[in-house]
Structure formats: C-alpha cells, structure tokens
Write a protein that holds these residues in place. Structure first.
Motif, mmCIF file in Angstrom:
data_model
loop_
_atom_site.group_PDB
_atom_site.id
_atom_site.type_symbol
_atom_site.label_atom_id
_atom_site.label_comp_id
_atom_site.label_asym_id
_atom_site.label_seq_id
_atom_site.Cartn_x
_atom_site.Cartn_y
_atom_site.Cartn_z
ATOM 1 N N HIS A 1 0.841 -1.214 0.000
ATOM 2 C CA HIS A 1 0.000 0.000 0.000
ATOM 3 C C HIS A 1 0.873 1.260 0.000
ATOM 4 O O HIS A 1 0.583 2.218 -0.710
ATOM 5 N N ARG B 1 -7.027 -1.381 -5.611
ATOM 6 C CA ARG B 1 -5.822 -1.010 -4.867
ATOM 7 C C ARG B 1 -5.436 -2.117 -3.888
ATOM 8 O O ARG B 1 -4.261 -2.337 -3.629
ATOM 9 N N GLU B 2 -6.446 -2.805 -3.314
ATOM 10 C CA GLU B 2 -6.144 -3.927 -2.406
ATOM 11 C C GLU B 2 -5.458 -5.058 -3.173
ATOM 12 O O GLU B 2 -4.476 -5.626 -2.702
ATOM 13 N N LEU C 1 -11.100 1.062 -4.837
ATOM 14 C CA LEU C 1 -10.442 0.647 -3.596
ATOM 15 C C LEU C 1 -10.114 -0.844 -3.620
ATOM 16 O O LEU C 1 -9.067 -1.267 -3.134
ATOM 17 N N ASP D 1 -0.953 4.298 -1.900
ATOM 18 C CA ASP D 1 -2.317 4.246 -1.352
ATOM 19 C C ASP D 1 -2.457 5.009 -0.043
ATOM 20 O O ASP D 1 -3.523 5.567 0.250
ATOM 21 N N THR E 1 -16.091 -2.066 -0.028
ATOM 22 C CA THR E 1 -14.917 -1.401 -0.600
ATOM 23 C C THR E 1 -13.677 -2.291 -0.477
ATOM 24 O O THR E 1 -12.616 -1.931 -0.955
ATOM 25 N N HIS E 2 -13.833 -3.417 0.201
ATOM 26 C CA HIS E 2 -12.718 -4.332 0.402
ATOM 27 C C HIS E 2 -13.047 -5.658 -0.273
ATOM 28 O O HIS E 2 -14.148 -6.180 -0.077
ATOM 29 N N ARG F 1 -15.943 4.109 -6.636
ATOM 30 C CA ARG F 1 -15.017 4.250 -5.493
ATOM 31 C C ARG F 1 -14.718 2.871 -4.901
ATOM 32 O O ARG F 1 -13.563 2.529 -4.631
ATOM 33 N N PHE G 1 -5.608 7.217 -0.204
ATOM 34 C CA PHE G 1 -6.841 6.799 0.489
ATOM 35 C C PHE G 1 -7.483 7.910 1.333
ATOM 36 O O PHE G 1 -8.704 8.074 1.286
#
Lengths: 259, 121
Positions: free
Chosen positions: A119, A176-177, A173, A124, A234-235, A169, A128
């Motif tokens: 991250h 990005r994970e 996210l 990130d 979002t995860h 969004r 974030f």
C-alpha cells in the motif's frame, strides 16, 4: 471512471448552482486539504506503541528487508493494543494489533506486513485519505444540488452520479487492495505465506461471526465488537484475494479448478 | 462469572463451561499466567487440528466471562497479551454451587430443604 464521475458532478454543481457551487467546491476542497494536512502530520495517540528493533527483531528486520526491496524508506512500526487481529498502514507507517501475533505465525505476519508495504509503495497511504475526505465533498454537492435546484431532472442526474461515484469508489479501492497483494507477492521470500495468513484471518472472522456454531457452540458474537455493515463493499473478500494470489503464483492453473 | 446453564450429563466444570473453554480453564488453573501461544502448544497435543485463532477467541471469551484477565506485557519477544486467572478453581466451584443452590431454593424451596436435610442425615 472515479475521477470522471467526480468531474461530472463538479461541472453539474457549477453549472446549476453557479457562483454558490463554485464557492462550495473551493471551500470544501480547502477543508478537505486542511483535514488531510492535519491527518498527515499528526502522530497516532492512545494505545499505540512504537516498536524498537530489539523488541521483535524478526519483524523489524523483515520489514526493513522488504522496504529496501520495495524501494521505500524504512516505515515506522507501531503495535496497537487490541485483541482482534488487524493491520493497516498510513503515511510511511505500519500498525499491527497485538491480536495479530496471537493468531498468525512469523511468516504470516511478515506477509501481512508485505501487503501493507505494498500500500505504501503504491501510494495508497497518500491517496486513500484524499478519497475518503472527497466523499464528503461529493455528498455535500449532491445534497446542495438536490436542495437548491428546482429541476427534478438535474436532481436525478446528480443522484445517479453519486451512486456511480460510490460504485466506482468501491471498485477503485478493491483494485488497490489487489495491487497491494500483487506488490506483496514480489516482496515475500515465501509468497504462499500471504495466502496462509488470509486463510487464518478468514477462519478467525468466520468463527467470530458464528459461522462454525456446530464446531464451537460456545462462540457468541456478542463478545466481539459490533461492526457496521456496508451496502457497497470497498474491500475484496478473503476468497477473492486468495484466488487471485493462487492465480498469480500458479498462472497455469485454470480458474474453475481453484473455485 | 455466574453460570447460566448446568449440563447434568457433563462432568466437572464441563457442566457449566463448553468443552474447549473448560480445557483452557483447567490448564490456566495449573499455569495461572500464560499467553495464547502457550495454551495453543498445550492444546495442540490433544487436538492436532486446533488453530491459533480458536484458542485466541476462546481465551478472550473467557476474559468476557470474567474467568481470565488480559494484560499487556513488554519483555523479550516484544509486547504481547498475557492471560491470568481471576479466580481459583475452588472459588469458581463454590460460585457454581452457590448459584445452583440459590436457583433451586428460589424455584423449589421445600423440596430442596427436604432433600438437603435428608442428605445431612
């Protein structure tokens, strides 16, 4: 997509609210910037303890080695007094809860550290907070457009844009994970340890959520902290991440065999 | 901890605690102070499939029940949670007996008196 939706909402706000819209955007943007600066310059308070090398040399050295490999400065490491296993990063800092050390072995904790370093390397930890605070700007703009403008078509368009913003969004996210996992796999001596760590954390959460009531009838969710439910996740789920890790480690494996 | 359930078919503290929690308490009464990792190593010998997560969750549950307490210890090996007993086995058993007798006395006063006096003789 995320930036495009944000831009469209901003154009709509300026177009429909005129000077008020522009003032609102500038004021909100300044406010977001101030909060960002405050968050970026303040140090964690409360039950955080800065980790010295002599306390846990294997963790400190492991993080140092991976940070060097990732091409970032040695991150600060904090331990958090919390019995629930958790890890996260902000700025150039890694945080590990004490609960994490109860459920994971050394290699698995290093794998979690690699994900957090991922991250940091991918930017990130800078991005974030901006995304988090910009959300309030989007909420405010949508609300103002709906309240101030008399046109139901404009209100409807603004609401649709907000819904699109929330979806993109979440998607952004999640990406990005996955990106942090991808970076972590390149940093780890034993890439599979990230899969093992995720499996153990998934098991822990399943147990907490009373999924395994038959195996352990004594588990009651009431002992654990209450968690809010999100309409749009979002995860990515542990399963999604584990699947991607397996595919990345063994590119030849067909997806249907893994599922 | 006030027991809310008494299983007539179970032996010892398993009558008031679920099996794995009872096992953890048995070990904790021997050790008095231990980490979740130490308990995991002990239980693993009897339950090879047990996972660290299970032990950690159950020990924290025993903290919620008031049978264990959790403290942060800083020493060699860094910071960690150490768990310690809040009550001896004898005190715990006394509490169990007291709670059960209190419940019997409030629900079946006459029958309980009659049975206890018969036992005395």
């Amino acid at each position: 997509m995320l930036y495009l939706v944000m831009l469209l909402q901003l154009i709509l706000a300026i177009g429909m609210l005129g000077e008020l819209g522009l003032k609102l955007i500038v004021t909100s943007a300044l406010l977001v910037l101030l909060i960002y600066i405050w968050a970026y310059t303040s140090e964690p308070k409360g039950s955080y303890h800065a980790l010295e090398r002599e306390q846990i040399p294997w963790l400190y050295d492991g993080v140092a080695k991976m940070a060097k490999k990732a091409g970032i400065r040695m991150p600060k490491i904090y331990l958090l007094e919390d019995y629930i296993p958790n890890a996260y990063s902000f700025k150039n800092t890694l945080v590990f809860s004490l609960g994490l050390f109860e459920v994971l072995g050394e290699e698995e904790i290093l794998a979690v550290a690699a994900h957090e370093i991922g991250h940091i390397k991918n930017g990130d930890t800078k991005l974030f907070p901006v995304i988090a605070y910009s959300r309030y700007l989007m909420m405010l703009l949508t609300l103002m457009i709906v309240v101030v403008t008399k046109s139901s078509l404009v209100s409807f368009t603004s609401l649709i844009l907000y819904a699109l913003y929330e979806m993109s969004r979440a998607e952004y996210l999640k990406k990005r994970e996955f990106g942090a996992d991808h970076t972590a796999l390149g940093l780890l001596d034993v890439p599979l340890s990230l899969k093992h760590a995720l499996e153990e954390l998934k098991y822990y959460e399943d147990l907490r959520e009373n999924v395994k009531t038959n195996a352990l009838p004594s588990i009651e969710p009431s002992i654990d902290r209450k968690q809010g439910t999100q309409i749009i996740e979002t995860h990515p789920s542990y399963d999604e991440r584990i699947l991607r890790i397996l595919l990345e480690i063994n590119p030849g494996l067909p997806q249907n065999r893994l599922q | 901890m006030e027991p809310h359930e008494f299983k007539l078919t179970e032996e010892g503290i398993r009558a008031v605690l679920p099996p794995l929690e009872a096992e953890i308490m048995e070990e904790m009464w021997k050790l008095k102070v231990a980490t979740a990792g130490q308990l995991y190593e002990i239980l693993k010998e009897r339950h090879p499939d047990i996972r660290r997560s299970t032990v950690s969750i159950l020990m924290n549950r025993l903290c919620e029940r008031g049978l264990l307490k959790r403290n942060v210890e800083t020493g060699r090996g860094g910071m960690r949670y150490v768990y310690s007993i809040t009550t001896t086995r004898e005190e715990f058993e006394e509490k169990v007996v007291k709670s059960i007798l209190d419940a019997l006395m409030s629900n079946f006063r006459e029958a309980t008196y009659a049975y206890l006096s018969k036992m005395k003789k």
